[in-house]
Design a protein around this motif. Sequence first.
Motif, PDB file in Angstrom:
ATOM      1  N   PRO A   1       0.884  -1.133   0.057  1.00 41.65           N
ATOM      2  CA  PRO A   1      -0.012  -0.048  -0.024  1.00 41.65           C
ATOM      3  C   PRO A   1       0.753   1.317   0.044  1.00 41.65           C
ATOM      4  CG  PRO A   1      -0.897  -1.472   1.700  1.00 41.65           C
ATOM      5  CD  PRO A   1       0.624  -1.976   0.950  1.00 41.65           C
ATOM      6  N   LEU A   2       0.325   2.175  -0.771  1.00 44.60           N
ATOM      7  CA  LEU A   2       1.147   3.561  -0.849  1.00 44.60           C
ATOM      8  C   LEU A   2       0.369   4.522  -0.496  1.00 44.60           C
ATOM      9  CD1 LEU A   2       3.675   4.969  -1.449  1.00 44.60           C
ATOM     10  CD2 LEU A   2       3.030   5.198  -3.751  1.00 44.60           C
ATOM     11  N   LEU A   3      -0.861   4.927  -1.002  1.00 41.76           N
ATOM     12  CA  LEU A   3      -1.636   5.968  -1.225  1.00 41.76           C
ATOM     13  C   LEU A   3      -3.237   5.785  -1.468  1.00 41.76           C
ATOM     14  CD1 LEU A   3      -1.863   9.127  -0.756  1.00 41.76           C
ATOM     15  CD2 LEU A   3      -1.467   9.259  -3.476  1.00 41.76           C
ATOM     16  N   ASP A   4      -3.889   6.169  -0.423  1.00 40.89           N
ATOM     17  CA  ASP A   4      -5.425   6.226  -0.679  1.00 40.89           C
ATOM     18  C   ASP A   4      -6.131   7.613  -1.241  1.00 40.89           C
ATOM     19  OD1 ASP A   4      -5.597   3.630   0.050  1.00 40.89           O
ATOM     20  OD2 ASP A   4      -5.746   3.854   2.070  1.00 40.89           O
ATOM     21  N   GLU A   5      -6.991   7.453  -2.156  1.00 47.05           N
ATOM     22  CA  GLU A   5      -7.394   8.994  -2.753  1.00 47.05           C
ATOM     23  C   GLU A   5      -8.867   8.839  -2.554  1.00 47.05           C
ATOM     24  OE1 GLU A   5      -5.529  10.027  -6.565  1.00 47.05           O
ATOM     25  OE2 GLU A   5      -4.735   8.279  -6.298  1.00 47.05           O
TER      26      GLU A   5
ATOM     27  N   HIS B   1      -6.917   3.381  -4.883  1.00 51.41           N
ATOM     28  CA  HIS B   1      -5.849   2.999  -3.885  1.00 51.41           C
ATOM     29  C   HIS B   1      -4.611   2.643  -4.726  1.00 51.41           C
ATOM     30  CE1 HIS B   1      -9.223   2.826  -1.113  1.00 51.41           C
ATOM     31  NE2 HIS B   1      -9.878   2.040  -2.178  1.00 51.41           N
ATOM     32  N   THR B   2      -3.371   3.276  -4.506  1.00 51.15           N
ATOM     33  CA  THR B   2      -2.270   3.104  -5.088  1.00 51.15           C
ATOM     34  C   THR B   2      -1.402   2.158  -4.374  1.00 51.15           C
ATOM     35  OG1 THR B   2      -2.401   5.555  -6.264  1.00 51.15           O
ATOM     36  CG2 THR B   2      -0.238   4.415  -6.007  1.00 51.15           C
ATOM     37  N   ARG B   3      -0.601   1.272  -5.116  1.00 45.92           N
ATOM     38  CA  ARG B   3       0.049   0.173  -4.704  1.00 45.92           C
ATOM     39  C   ARG B   3       1.357   0.197  -5.230  1.00 45.92           C
ATOM     40  NH1 ARG B   3      -3.737   0.650  -1.586  1.00 45.92           N
ATOM     41  NH2 ARG B   3      -5.491  -1.099  -1.211  1.00 45.92           N
TER      42      ARG B   3
END
Length: 306
Positions: free
Chosen positions: A165-169, A266-268
């Motif tokens: 997981p890196l970032l949720d937008e 959701h960026t991974r």
Amino acid sequence: MLDVRKLRLLRELAHRGTIAAVAEALSYTPSAVSQQLAALERDVGRSLLTRTGRRVTLTPAGTVLVEHTEILLADLERAEAELAASETRLSGPVRLGSFPTALRTIVLPAISEIDSAEPELEMAVLEVDPADVPNLLRGNELDMALVHEYDNVPSTIGPGIELEPLLDEVVYLASRASPEVSDDAAIRAHADSRWIVGNPGTLCHSMTVRTCRSQGFEPQVAHRIDDFATVLRFVAAGSGVALVPQLGATDVPPGVALTALEIGRHTRIAYRSGSRSRPALAAVASALHRAAQRFEGVRRDLRPRA
């Protein structure tokens, strides 16, 4: 003893579907791929493929062998990562794939940091659609990549890939006027509007179409544009409405209203299974996480302009 190179070809066939696609991806001729797979069948003493005209499918034995190949290749990646951990400094190439909206906000700051801190790392960035990432990673054309999924378009990344997981937008409805209704009603209010969507085959296209269908209508597609900065300018010009993720809404032109929806993106970070602990990849991942955290701080101060 089974040949790892032949096993890799079988694994690629399982994912890519045709001998021609495997040959093109790995710079073989189709006849060379066929010969290697036939040799693998002789090595194991049983049929691995079923041929019907030009179509090839895996037999049950072929499927079992591919499952074990995934485990074997991941173990080899872990062995290489452990050997690399003994090196005293980071060096060599790292090929990073990214989708467009992450390039400026996440990737560029991370690469700038890496270039300053680890000058012997040779960073190479490739702009890719997340749908292409699994084959690029498994085919050893990338070392790591940023991928994303939407709440209503789940990932189909497949085996052989690890995700971090890196970032949720948030996803916004971009329109000329801010609707004074709930998010679902805001979508329904544009059932008769002209829509700006991504190109077919992209996750962003699927997300918009599924969102509209969930509200009981098919979007009237006016424009197909993948670049969100351009999408927002089309919205500002009155050429349609669109759904835009937060990374794509960092420079909103005057006259565009953004309505936050319940849909998330959701960026991974994606790696080949077993390779995640390579020191060079871990260093790049740490820089990506720091860039994402800085964006998290900045976006709290971003205010959509109507």
